[in-house]
Design a protein around this motif. Structure first.
Motif, PDB file in Angstrom:
ATOM      1  N   VAL A 292       0.832  -1.203   0.000  1.00  0.00           N
ATOM      2  CA  VAL A 292       0.000   0.000   0.000  1.00  0.00           C
ATOM      3  C   VAL A 292       0.868   1.255   0.000  1.00  0.00           C
ATOM      4  O   VAL A 292       0.575   2.232  -0.692  1.00  0.00           O
TER       5      VAL A 292
ATOM      6  N   GLY B 117      -0.344   2.710  -3.130  1.00  0.00           N
ATOM      7  CA  GLY B 117      -1.635   3.213  -2.693  1.00  0.00           C
ATOM      8  C   GLY B 117      -1.719   4.721  -2.774  1.00  0.00           C
ATOM      9  O   GLY B 117      -0.800   5.402  -3.233  1.00  0.00           O
TER      10      GLY B 117
ATOM     11  N   MET C 160      -7.650   1.271  -0.751  1.00  0.00           N
ATOM     12  CA  MET C 160      -7.385   0.057  -1.503  1.00  0.00           C
ATOM     13  C   MET C 160      -8.066  -1.130  -0.840  1.00  0.00           C
ATOM     14  O   MET C 160      -8.293  -1.138   0.371  1.00  0.00           O
TER      15      MET C 160
ATOM     16  N   THR D  24      -5.088  -7.065  -5.498  1.00  0.00           N
ATOM     17  CA  THR D  24      -5.457  -5.729  -5.034  1.00  0.00           C
ATOM     18  C   THR D  24      -6.429  -5.041  -5.979  1.00  0.00           C
ATOM     19  O   THR D  24      -6.489  -5.338  -7.170  1.00  0.00           O
TER      20      THR D  24
ATOM     21  N   GLY E 137      -5.540   0.511  -6.373  1.00  0.00           N
ATOM     22  CA  GLY E 137      -4.189   1.058  -6.310  1.00  0.00           C
ATOM     23  C   GLY E 137      -3.855   1.916  -7.518  1.00  0.00           C
ATOM     24  O   GLY E 137      -4.674   2.094  -8.429  1.00  0.00           O
TER      25      GLY E 137
ATOM     26  N   GLU F 283      -4.505  -4.886  -9.646  1.00  0.00           N
ATOM     27  CA  GLU F 283      -5.544  -4.394 -10.549  1.00  0.00           C
ATOM     28  C   GLU F 283      -5.789  -5.363 -11.704  1.00  0.00           C
ATOM     29  O   GLU F 283      -5.990  -4.953 -12.852  1.00  0.00           O
TER      30      GLU F 283
END
Length: 406
Positions: A161, A165, A171, A186, A189, A215
């Motif tokens: 993060v 992040g 997130m 995740t 982000g 992602e």
């Protein structure tokens, strides 16, 4: 505002005490006398004047701030009876009896799958769960629900993060403790560029993550994540749905096998990665139907790697929009159905019209389960038994395995 005194009459389905009004009072128990100010039908900060005999000291130091658990202040037998009651009340509302054969409660610190929240801060990053009724994140390093590998991996999640992040946006980190290490996927982000990808891969290696997906994009995979369904090895896709605990998974698999009995040909509806299809294929031919392509690919690959498994076929299909028809179901001896929270009214209606006589039903929503059970009952099915499964300990969530026959 003037303080009011109230007596809690019952516990609601979300774990709040309910006093006359109704007034919702968090972290209270039936019979307790409480005092506090009431705001828009809630008493957010009650003072307990007369505690219940069922009240216990919460074992987790985060309980007063974290919103992950709702009933840690209640004795375990009370929680088990309350969760069983949620199921029986939902069925009773549909005019059905609930022959409950017991509850399987997962042990503390066994939750192997979790969605944690993260946000970058001035000092680095904060990863944890939301404060009750708030979007504020609370760190939970001594959580009594999460499995030890996830707790040990919190510094790795904080590092991710901090690297990718934002201080403005939150997130989500979906973490699975697999046999080969943590599998992290995740959402929310920063977009991947070359520098960020290299930094994230470096962090994944430094913290020995099995796999990192950012992602939806693969960043690092040191080892193939491994989960077992009753001994059958599966490598789930990133962020895949899995039962929250191994104990809960085992209870559900055993319940489904009991409900199916000696059926020789089984259809598994909403099959996912094969939680039920793969173990059942040891003794039956199985046709697994699922809408998610990566999950079906994982299921098929696991079957090909497995040994001692009978024939297993797969089909990608949206069972909400395009349920298997009564005619298509006619070639099977039994059905397993494990839909999302909304239930599967259209598919259950086709089962009711079919010639099937055995159904194993798994659900995470007592209300939609009871609605679908009513449809089956209207077609001559008997609800033989219900087993309550509590994988989300101290939370309001409850799961069900049930057997229907006609």
């Amino acid at each position: 505002m003037t303080a009011e005194r109230l007596v809690i009459e019952r516990l609601g389905h979300r774990g709040d005490g309910i006093a006359p009004g109704p007034v919702f009072v968090p972290r209270t128990l039936p019979g307790e006398e409480v005092e506090g100010t009431v705001e828009e039908g809630r008493m957010p900060a009650p003072r307990i004047l007369a505690p219940s005999a069922e009240r216990v000291r919460p074992r987790c130091r985060h309980y007063l701030t974290c919103g992950g658990c709702a009933v840690m202040h209640a004795a375990d037998p009370f929680v088990a009876a309350w969760k069983t009651g949620i199921v029986t009340e939902a069925l009773r509302a549909q005019g059905l009896d609930a022959p409950v054969v017991g509850i399987a409660t997962s042990s503390p610190n066994t939750r192997r799958r979790a969605a944690l929240s993260g946000r970058r801060t001035k000092a680095g990053a904060l990863v944890g769960l939301h404060r009750r009724g708030s979007d504020q994140i609370v760190a939970v390093p001594d959580c009594h629900v999460l499995a030890p590998p996830i707790l040990a991996g919190l510094p790795a999640l904080e590092a991710l993060v901090a690297a990718g992040g934002s201080r403005k946006h939150e997130m989500t980190l979906r973490v699975t403790a697999s046999e080969s290490g943590l599998d992290v996927a995740t959402e929310g982000g920063k977009p991947l560029d070359r520098a960020l990808s290299e930094r994230l891969a470096e962090l994944a290696g430094l913290h020995d993550l099995a796999r990192l997906t950012w992602e939806g994009e693969p960043v690092a995979e040191a080892r193939r994540p491994v989960i077992r369904f009753a001994g059958v090895e599966v490598s789930p896709p990133p962020g895949a749905f899995l039962q929250a605990t191994e104990e809960g998974q085992s209870a559900l698999i055993a319940s489904v096998a009991k409900a199916i009995g000696p059926a020789g040909r089984v259809v598994d509806l909403f099959a996912g990665c094969g939680t039920f299809a793969l173990p059942l294929s040891r003794g039956a031919e199985v046709h697994a139907v699922e809408s998610d392509a990566p999950a079906l690919e994982a299921l098929g690959a696991a079957w090909r790697r497995g040994t001692g498994l009978r024939a297993l076929t797969v089909a990608r299909r949206d069972l909400f929009r395009d349920p298997l028809t009564a005619l298509e179901l006619g070639g099977f001896d039994a059905a397993v159905i494990d839909p999302p929270r909304a239930g599967a009214e259209a598919q259950v209606t086709e089962i009711a019209r079919s010639g099937l006589s055995v159904v194993a039903s798994v659900s995470c929503n007592p209300v939609s389960f009871a609605r679908d059970a009513r449809i089956l009952a209207g077609a001559g099915f008997a609800l033989d038994w219900v087993r309550v499964v509590d994988q989300f300990r101290w939370s309001p969530h409850v799961e069900i395995a049930a057997a229907f026959s006609r």
